[in-house]
Motif scaffolding. Structure first.
Motif, PDB file in Angstrom:
ATOM      1  N   PRO A   1     -18.713 -10.701  11.386  1.00  0.00           N
ATOM      2  CA  PRO A   1     -18.208 -11.789  10.530  1.00  0.00           C
ATOM      3  C   PRO A   1     -18.795 -13.165  10.867  1.00  0.00           C
ATOM      4  CG  PRO A   1     -16.601 -11.273  12.205  1.00  0.00           C
ATOM      5  CD  PRO A   1     -17.700 -10.264  12.368  1.00  0.00           C
ATOM      6  N   LEU A   2     -19.600 -13.239  11.943  1.00  0.00           N
ATOM      7  CA  LEU A   2     -20.129 -14.523  12.396  1.00  0.00           C
ATOM      8  C   LEU A   2     -21.586 -14.692  11.965  1.00  0.00           C
ATOM      9  CD1 LEU A   2     -19.834 -17.134  14.100  1.00  0.00           C
ATOM     10  CD2 LEU A   2     -20.620 -15.775  16.072  1.00  0.00           C
ATOM     11  N   SER A   3     -21.879 -15.861  11.376  1.00  0.00           N
ATOM     12  CA  SER A   3     -23.247 -16.237  11.025  1.00  0.00           C
ATOM     13  C   SER A   3     -23.550 -17.567  11.701  1.00  0.00           C
ATOM     14  CB  SER A   3     -23.407 -16.376   9.509  1.00  0.00           C
ATOM     15  OG  SER A   3     -24.689 -16.869   9.179  1.00  0.00           O
ATOM     16  N   VAL A   4     -24.691 -17.613  12.410  1.00  0.00           N
ATOM     17  CA  VAL A   4     -25.058 -18.814  13.160  1.00  0.00           C
ATOM     18  C   VAL A   4     -26.459 -19.252  12.747  1.00  0.00           C
ATOM     19  CG1 VAL A   4     -25.518 -19.782  15.442  1.00  0.00           C
ATOM     20  CG2 VAL A   4     -23.605 -18.213  15.116  1.00  0.00           C
ATOM     21  N   ILE A   5     -26.605 -20.552  12.538  1.00  0.00           N
ATOM     22  CA  ILE A   5     -27.907 -21.160  12.265  1.00  0.00           C
ATOM     23  C   ILE A   5     -28.123 -22.246  13.314  1.00  0.00           C
ATOM     24  CG2 ILE A   5     -29.251 -22.551  10.652  1.00  0.00           C
ATOM     25  CD1 ILE A   5     -27.758 -21.217   8.376  1.00  0.00           C
ATOM     26  N   ALA A   6     -29.249 -22.189  13.996  1.00  0.00           N
ATOM     27  CA  ALA A   6     -29.581 -23.188  15.012  1.00  0.00           C
ATOM     28  C   ALA A   6     -31.026 -23.617  14.830  1.00  0.00           C
ATOM     29  CB  ALA A   6     -29.364 -22.631  16.416  1.00  0.00           C
TER      30      ALA A   6
ATOM     31  N   LEU B   1     -35.817 -36.753  17.268  1.00  0.00           N
ATOM     32  CA  LEU B   1     -35.498 -35.394  17.704  1.00  0.00           C
ATOM     33  C   LEU B   1     -34.059 -35.086  17.330  1.00  0.00           C
ATOM     34  CD1 LEU B   1     -37.019 -35.315  21.301  1.00  0.00           C
ATOM     35  CD2 LEU B   1     -37.838 -34.015  19.331  1.00  0.00           C
ATOM     36  N   ALA B   2     -33.818 -33.875  16.836  1.00  0.00           N
ATOM     37  CA  ALA B   2     -32.457 -33.538  16.432  1.00  0.00           C
ATOM     38  C   ALA B   2     -32.214 -32.038  16.571  1.00  0.00           C
ATOM     39  CB  ALA B   2     -32.204 -33.983  15.000  1.00  0.00           C
ATOM     40  N   PRO B   3     -31.598 -31.583  17.664  1.00  0.00           N
ATOM     41  CA  PRO B   3     -31.120 -30.203  17.717  1.00  0.00           C
ATOM     42  C   PRO B   3     -29.817 -30.073  16.929  1.00  0.00           C
ATOM     43  CG  PRO B   3     -30.593 -31.340  19.745  1.00  0.00           C
ATOM     44  CD  PRO B   3     -31.372 -32.320  18.910  1.00  0.00           C
ATOM     45  N   TYR B   4     -29.589 -28.895  16.336  1.00  0.00           N
ATOM     46  CA  TYR B   4     -28.368 -28.703  15.554  1.00  0.00           C
ATOM     47  C   TYR B   4     -27.893 -27.262  15.665  1.00  0.00           C
ATOM     48  CZ  TYR B   4     -31.423 -26.538  12.073  1.00  0.00           C
ATOM     49  OH  TYR B   4     -32.319 -25.715  11.442  1.00  0.00           O
ATOM     50  N   LEU B   5     -26.603 -27.090  15.398  1.00  0.00           N
ATOM     51  CA  LEU B   5     -25.989 -25.769  15.409  1.00  0.00           C
ATOM     52  C   LEU B   5     -24.962 -25.721  14.287  1.00  0.00           C
ATOM     53  CD1 LEU B   5     -25.537 -23.009  16.851  1.00  0.00           C
ATOM     54  CD2 LEU B   5     -23.729 -24.153  18.163  1.00  0.00           C
ATOM     55  N   HIS B   6     -25.076 -24.694  13.444  1.00  0.00           N
ATOM     56  CA  HIS B   6     -24.169 -24.524  12.308  1.00  0.00           C
ATOM     57  C   HIS B   6     -23.645 -23.098  12.335  1.00  0.00           C
ATOM     58  CE1 HIS B   6     -22.727 -24.655   8.086  1.00  0.00           C
ATOM     59  NE2 HIS B   6     -23.237 -23.441   7.991  1.00  0.00           N
ATOM     60  N   GLY B   7     -22.338 -22.931  12.194  1.00  0.00           N
ATOM     61  CA  GLY B   7     -21.759 -21.600  12.232  1.00  0.00           C
ATOM     62  C   GLY B   7     -20.764 -21.365  11.114  1.00  0.00           C
ATOM     63  N   GLU B   8     -20.676 -20.103  10.671  1.00  0.00           N
ATOM     64  CA  GLU B   8     -19.694 -19.697   9.675  1.00  0.00           C
ATOM     65  C   GLU B   8     -19.023 -18.420  10.167  1.00  0.00           C
ATOM     66  OE1 GLU B   8     -21.605 -19.238   5.916  1.00  0.00           O
ATOM     67  OE2 GLU B   8     -22.165 -21.356   5.747  1.00  0.00           O
ATOM     68  N   TYR B   9     -17.698 -18.371  10.060  1.00  0.00           N
ATOM     69  CA  TYR B   9     -16.944 -17.200  10.517  1.00  0.00           C
ATOM     70  C   TYR B   9     -16.034 -16.731   9.389  1.00  0.00           C
ATOM     71  CZ  TYR B   9     -14.293 -14.051  13.484  1.00  0.00           C
ATOM     72  OH  TYR B   9     -13.717 -12.932  14.038  1.00  0.00           O
ATOM     73  N   GLN B  10     -16.239 -15.484   8.951  1.00  0.00           N
ATOM     74  CA  GLN B  10     -15.440 -14.903   7.880  1.00  0.00           C
ATOM     75  C   GLN B  10     -14.147 -14.387   8.486  1.00  0.00           C
ATOM     76  OE1 GLN B  10     -17.022 -15.096   4.752  1.00  0.00           O
ATOM     77  NE2 GLN B  10     -14.956 -14.768   3.948  1.00  0.00           N
ATOM     78  N   LEU B  11     -13.117 -15.232   8.464  1.00  0.00           N
ATOM     79  CA  LEU B  11     -11.849 -14.903   9.119  1.00  0.00           C
ATOM     80  C   LEU B  11     -11.168 -13.717   8.440  1.00  0.00           C
ATOM     81  CD1 LEU B  11     -10.145 -15.980  11.488  1.00  0.00           C
ATOM     82  CD2 LEU B  11      -8.877 -17.350   9.823  1.00  0.00           C
TER      83      LEU B  11
ATOM     84  N   LYS C   1     -12.909 -18.356   5.011  1.00  0.00           N
ATOM     85  CA  LYS C   1     -14.083 -18.611   5.840  1.00  0.00           C
ATOM     86  C   LYS C   1     -13.941 -19.947   6.549  1.00  0.00           C
ATOM     87  CE  LYS C   1     -17.982 -19.824   3.850  1.00  0.00           C
ATOM     88  NZ  LYS C   1     -19.272 -19.728   3.113  1.00  0.00           N
ATOM     89  N   LEU C   2     -14.298 -19.983   7.840  1.00  0.00           N
ATOM     90  CA  LEU C   2     -14.344 -21.205   8.624  1.00  0.00           C
ATOM     91  C   LEU C   2     -15.809 -21.595   8.834  1.00  0.00           C
ATOM     92  CD1 LEU C   2     -11.711 -20.365  11.390  1.00  0.00           C
ATOM     93  CD2 LEU C   2     -11.323 -21.469   9.170  1.00  0.00           C
ATOM     94  N   THR C   3     -16.078 -22.868   8.811  1.00  0.00           N
ATOM     95  CA  THR C   3     -17.445 -23.333   9.010  1.00  0.00           C
ATOM     96  C   THR C   3     -17.427 -24.613   9.830  1.00  0.00           C
ATOM     97  OG1 THR C   3     -19.504 -23.974   7.889  1.00  0.00           O
ATOM     98  CG2 THR C   3     -17.452 -24.650   6.853  1.00  0.00           C
ATOM     99  N   GLY C   4     -18.469 -24.821  10.604  1.00  0.00           N
ATOM    100  CA  GLY C   4     -18.556 -26.034  11.415  1.00  0.00           C
ATOM    101  C   GLY C   4     -19.935 -26.169  12.025  1.00  0.00           C
ATOM    102  N   GLY C   5     -20.246 -27.380  12.469  1.00  0.00           N
ATOM    103  CA  GLY C   5     -21.555 -27.590  13.070  1.00  0.00           C
ATOM    104  C   GLY C   5     -21.659 -28.942  13.732  1.00  0.00           C
ATOM    105  N   LEU C   6     -22.716 -29.094  14.530  1.00  0.00           N
ATOM    106  CA  LEU C   6     -22.967 -30.336  15.250  1.00  0.00           C
ATOM    107  C   LEU C   6     -24.470 -30.586  15.278  1.00  0.00           C
ATOM    108  CD1 LEU C   6     -21.861 -32.670  17.072  1.00  0.00           C
ATOM    109  CD2 LEU C   6     -22.266 -31.130  19.022  1.00  0.00           C
ATOM    110  N   ARG C   7     -24.848 -31.834  15.094  1.00  0.00           N
ATOM    111  CA  ARG C   7     -26.245 -32.254  15.162  1.00  0.00           C
ATOM    112  C   ARG C   7     -26.313 -33.493  16.049  1.00  0.00           C
ATOM    113  NH1 ARG C   7     -30.702 -31.748  11.434  1.00  0.00           N
ATOM    114  NH2 ARG C   7     -32.255 -33.408  11.690  1.00  0.00           N
ATOM    115  N   LEU C   8     -27.308 -33.546  16.908  1.00  0.00           N
ATOM    116  CA  LEU C   8     -27.496 -34.681  17.803  1.00  0.00           C
ATOM    117  C   LEU C   8     -28.783 -35.391  17.418  1.00  0.00           C
ATOM    118  CD1 LEU C   8     -26.545 -32.929  21.165  1.00  0.00           C
ATOM    119  CD2 LEU C   8     -25.050 -34.228  19.623  1.00  0.00           C
ATOM    120  N   ASP C   9     -28.645 -36.539  16.762  1.00  0.00           N
ATOM    121  CA  ASP C   9     -29.807 -37.291  16.271  1.00  0.00           C
ATOM    122  C   ASP C   9     -30.214 -38.357  17.283  1.00  0.00           C
ATOM    123  OD1 ASP C   9     -30.450 -36.069  13.948  1.00  0.00           O
ATOM    124  OD2 ASP C   9     -30.045 -37.770  12.642  1.00  0.00           O
ATOM    125  N   TRP C  10     -31.441 -38.278  17.756  1.00  0.00           N
ATOM    126  CA  TRP C  10     -31.984 -39.284  18.678  1.00  0.00           C
ATOM    127  C   TRP C  10     -33.259 -39.850  18.082  1.00  0.00           C
ATOM    128  CZ3 TRP C  10     -36.693 -39.436  21.433  1.00  0.00           C
ATOM    129  CH2 TRP C  10     -36.787 -40.464  22.386  1.00  0.00           C
TER     130      TRP C  10
END
Length: 678
Positions: free
Chosen positions: A337-342, A380-390, A395-404
């Motif tokens: 149920p988990l999908s991750v994009i990084a 530079l910007a690393p990021y992580l995005h996730g979706e979880y089919q509860l 569905k829950l979704t969330g993510g974080l990006r660090l922009d420098w």
């Protein structure tokens, strides 16, 4: 969600064999639940699965609208308001006031196939004229902060221009002419051979202009090559544009836009803008043995622009440009149920700007060089995005990006103060800002989806805001701007009714702008509350209604008295140039199998033109009529009447230096043309 009637109506119009022509075919539009979009995650996904808002304007609708300016097409997305300036110039509003200068350039992210048209700190307030919207395959609009896959500049919204996909062997051309000496043409060709395909498109525009000395010549091109193998897909895109235009300035005076003679004049016949750009990208997508996906998109871009600062007493000539090299990376994995994009996004840019005044010193505007500097930038910007089919529906979704972002600034002329101009010493500035998004989506049934989401958007300062200073500014005082958005919405269908509605609450901090005394405000705060609705109703098999409406209250959240008392900012006042209501609605009919017609109503409500809310523009309504006739299997005749009622209105209204100022809107204008398919 836009459930476009025209696809279905035109499919009827081209029945009985007409739809077999590749370039003129109008296939039946899928239901909103099946509508495929790509902007949220850079991957194809059904619109119903997106936790947030997104409006799609497809290529067939763009061909129907045949916009003379990008604002004609984008007005169909609720909550989007584009002030048309002279020629192809414009200012943008997406869930915001109409923003100018660095705020106008840096608050909206314009993309081409998911890659920004410009580097983050080098944005162009007129950036839409660089996009090849005339032949786009799709345009996708996100209102408010984008997902964590998009960082700097996606504060109030983003617009993604997606090029056409190559298809079966086909070619075609469009030519049109109309009022004000306007001539337009598009040609395209598409070729499919084995596992490879090619698309080429070219557009040209020439016009004399509605006002004196305001002619425009512009050319754009797009080349696309696709390779599709069993485990590897590569999409390579080369595009560019050239713009040469004379620029008309404001007409000044009380209700000047209503004067039939004054509105056609140009107080700045010497003004001009010349700009060129090239962009190259290659999206390399590999499917790994375990089903994971790896996508790497290297890109390069170059642009330059010369234009006269006709709106200043200096009449100085500005020259600017930048080139960039970079890459976007994305890795997607699904585990139950988990999908991750990084991924990691990288951008290296070198830019330049000079400003030179030829005329003698006037007031504090000194003759000679005002600025001449280079800026190197690394982002530079690393990021992580996730979706979880509860559950099956939740569905829950969330993510974080660090922009420098880091800027290395070097002045090419002596630092210090000259007249009103402050040239900083060589310096380095770095900015860091996290960007986040979290939400929950609920698929109630096959035709109804709901969502609730939080998002934070941010951007570093524009390089012009940092290094193109005046003597009343302090070097290094500007902080990154950020905005926090809470949004809820639903989209679905009920019988003949399709709908997409959303409501939002946004707070913005470190808003950087210039007040009426000419002083920069580095730490302004604003609040934005409103909602949008996009609906379609199938009235009959031969008629439909579509409409978008938006309400927004955009207010200052601080006090700032200034020397010009009438321009003092008070907590709770409307930000100037922010109409509370916007609307665009259309009635489309197919009176005959080969004929389609549409009547469009564009509405802009009253808005204040100064920060103190003492002066205002009353708003306007404009009606546009479009029609097409399938004359032959491969020939379509089309026409349009813009501003049918010949209303005198203002594209932009402003109050400055004690005077009302306006960009008058075009009077009634006619267009006629031909589509020819090969």
């Amino acid at each position: 969600m836009i459930q476009r009637f025209l696809r279905r109506a035109l499919a009827t119009a081209f029945a009985s064999g007409l739809a077999s022509t590749p370039s003129l075919a109008q296939p039946t539009r899928p239901s909103s639940a099946d509508e495929i979009v790509v902007t949220e995650t850079r991957l194809e996904a059904p619109l119903s699965s997106i936790v947030g808002n997104l409006t799609q304007i497809d290529g067939e609708e763009l061909q129907w609208i045949r916009p003379e300016h990008a604002n004609e097409a984008l007005a169909r997305a609720p909550g989007v308001y584009i002030h048309r300036g002279s020629g192809q110039e414009h200012l943008t509003s997406i869930r915001s006031p109409v923003l100018t200068a660095g705020a106008g350039a840096g608050s909206f992210l314009f993309l081409e196939n998911n890659v920004p048209l410009r580097a983050a700190g080098f944005a162009n307030v007129n950036g839409l004229f660089e996009a090849h919207y005339e032949l786009a395959g799709d345009v996708e609009v996100v209102r408010g902060p984008g997902s964590v896959l998009y960082g700097a500049n996606a504060v109030h919204g983003l617009i993604n221009f997606i090029p056409p996909s190559p298809g079966e062997t086909a070619a075609g051309a469009t030519v049109s002419g109309g009022s004000y000496g306007r001539v337009k043409g598009d040609v395209y060709a598409s070729l499919l051979y084995g596992d490879q395909s090619v698309y080429a498109g070219f557009s040209a525009l020439s016009e004399n202009g509605f006002r004196a000395a305001s002619g425009v010549d512009q050319q754009k091109f797009t080349l696309r090559h696709d390779y599709s193998g069993p485990a590897l897909e590569v999409t390579t895109l080369l595009s560019g544009h050239n713009l040469n235009q004379e620029t008309a300035g404001f007409v000044v005076g009380e209700d000047a836009y209503l004067d039939p003679e004054l509105r056609r004049t140009n107080p700045n016949p010497e003004a001009f803008r010349d700009t060129q750009a090239l962009r190259l990208s290659s999206r390399i997508a590999a499917t790994l043995g375990n089903g994971d996906q790896l996508i790497v998109t290297p890109f390069a871009r170059w642009n330059e622009m010369d234009f006269l600062l006709h709106f200043l007493p200096s009449q100085a000539l500005e020259k600017n440009g930048h080139w960039s090299l970079g890459a976007q990376t994305l890795y997607r994995a699904e585990r139950g149920p988990l999908s991750v994009i990084a991924g990691l996004d990288l951008d290296y840019t070198e830019g330049r700007l000079s400003e030179f005044q030829s005329i003698p010193t006037i007031f504090s505007f000194t003759q000679g060089a005002h600025y001449n500097y280079d800026v190197g930038s690394i982002a530079l910007a690393p990021y992580l995005h996730g979706e979880y089919q509860l559950t099956e529906r939740l569905k829950l979704t969330g993510g974080l990006r660090l922009d420098w972002t880091r800027y290395d600034y070097d002045t090419n002329i002596p630092a210090g103060d000259v007249g009103r101009f402050r040239r900083p010493e060589d310096r380095t500035d770095s900015f860091f800002k996290p960007i986040a998004k979290a939400g929950v989506g609920y698929q109630a049934n096959d035709t109804l989806s709901l969502y609730l989401a939080y998002a934070r958007g941010a951007r570093p300062p524009q390089t012009t805001d940092l290094y193109r200073l005046q003597t009343n500014q302090t070097v290094g005082e500007i902080e990154p701007e950020s905005i926090d958005n809470i949004e809820g919405g639903m989209r679905g269908q009920f019988g003949p009714l399709s709908y997409d509605v959303a409501g939002y609450f946004m707070d913005k901090s470190n808003f950087f702008f210039r007040d009426a005394d000419g002083f920069n405000v580095p730490n302004g705060r604003t609040r934005h509350i409103g909602g949008e609705a996009d609906i379609r109703v199938q009235l009959a098999p031969w008629a439909a209604f579509e409409g978008g409406v938006a309400y927004g209250r955009h207010t200052y959240r601080f006090d700032r008295p200034v020397g010009r008392a009438t321009e003092s900012i008070s907590f709770g006042d409307d930000v100037d140039t922010s109409p509370r209501w916007l609307a665009n609605s259309r009635v489309s009919v197919t009176p005959l199998p080969s004929v389609v017609a549409e009547l469009e109503w564009v509405y802009v409500a009253r808005y204040f033109t100064d920060a103190a809310n003492d002066n205002s523009y009353p708003g306007h309504s404009v009606f546009n009529l479009r029609a097409s006739w399938q004359a032959l299997e491969t020939v379509r005749v089309f026409g349009a009447v813009r501003n049918v009622t010949d209303t005198f209105y203002a594209e932009r209204a402003d109050f400055a230096f004690g005077n009302e100022r306006f960009f008058p809107g075009e009077e009634r204008a006619f267009t006629a043309g031909l589509d020819v398919a090969i």
